[in-house]
Design a protein around this motif. Structure first.
Motif: not given
Length: 297
Positions: A26-43
């Motif tokens: 579960x800890x290892x899921x945080x970074x890739x999931x946030x990366x997908x969200x920020x990449x989607x919004x271009x942040x």
């Protein structure tokens, strides 16, 4: 009898390796999931540091560190450990984390996986890597091997901690003897973050390579131009059927690119991918997982 009761209580207070593994996942899921969200919004972080030096970096590691530190400071556990009801304590005394241990734990939880992921990504896409990069990758291999040994020793109850990092910091994972003392708003905020764990798992599932292939992928295959529509000089340079678009020779060990659908020689597409990281025909980003060997019958 009192001593026996104390031993039994300590044994019951030790989490299983399956709970620890689930918390790490579960800890290892945080970074890739946030990366997908920020990449989607271009942040992203993008600013000029000094002269021509420009910093372009993602926000995910920073927010991951803040999230982990918040949990470590309030509950003496990481995001995943708190979700499974675990707590970090000192191995000898059973005391909670000091401020220094909280900071160190958050940093190791966030940046060790981040650095390893970046190094492996560069190694997969580039033929030439710096000597220090190869050295760091070897260090990660050694660490993972050491962690496997510690996990096995913990499994057979020969070690008090499951990880060499926990042993170095003299920490271990236990069930808390009493619920954490938190004010109402902190409790509600952290509970809302735990609910987001299911959302993080969904994001990771949705963007995983296997699931993307099952649902047809996120990129549309390019439409091939009709040969009659091409200029004569271009027609002469097109590879014939059964030839590689890169070397223009008969296919050797044919390999298809699942992103674009084109077929290349294995050595040609591997060399091109390591140097450019894209399909040579469509320029779509590709990785080693997107290459599929074709076996002729």
């Amino acid at each position: 009898m009192a001593e026996a009761a104390n031993v039994r209580q300590n044994l019951q207070n030790v989490p299983s390796i399956f709970e620890i593994s689930a918390a790490e996942t579960l800890d290892n899921l945080i970074y890739p999931a946030l990366s997908k969200i920020f990449d989607y919004f271009g942040l992203r972080l993008d600013f000029k540091l000094w002269g021509n030096l420009r910093v372009r970096e993602e926000l995910s590691p920073l927010l991951t560190w803040i999230l982990q530190y918040l949990y470590l400071r309030n509950r003496a556990s990481s995001f995943g450990e708190s979700f499974y009801g675990l707590q970090r304590t000192a191995t000898g005394t059973g005391e909670l984390l000091t401020r220094h241990q909280q900071f160190t734990s958050a940093t190791l939880l966030t940046f060790l996986p981040y650095i390893e992921r970046k190094l492996r990504s560069r190694s997969a896409q580039h033929e030439d890597t710096y000597a220090w990069e190869s050295y760091l990758i070897n260090l990660f291999h050694a660490y993972n091997a050491s962690k496997a040994v510690h996990t096995f020793a913990y499994l057979i109850k020969k070690a008090s901690s499951h990880s060499p990092l926990f042993r170095a910091m003299r920490l271990t994972l236990r069930y808390p003897s009493e619920p954490p003392q938190e004010d109402k708003w902190t409790y509600i905020f952290l509970k809302m973050l735990e609910v987001l764990a299911f959302f993080l798992q969904f994001i990771q599932w949705w963007y995983s390579n296997d699931q993307r292939r099952k649902v047809g992928g996120t990129l549309q295959n390019p439409e091939a131009m009709q040969k009659r529509d091409l200029p004569e000089e271009v027609k002469q340079t097109l590879p014939q059927i059964g030839k590689c678009p890169i070397c223009l020779l008969p296919l050797q060990t044919p390999t298809a690119c699942s992103v674009s659908g084109y077929v290349f020689c294995w050595k040609c597409i591997i060399s091109h991918m390591k140097e450019h990281g894209t399909c040579p025909v469509t320029s779509y980003p590709i990785s080693l997982d997107d290459l599929v060997r074709i076996y002729e019958t």
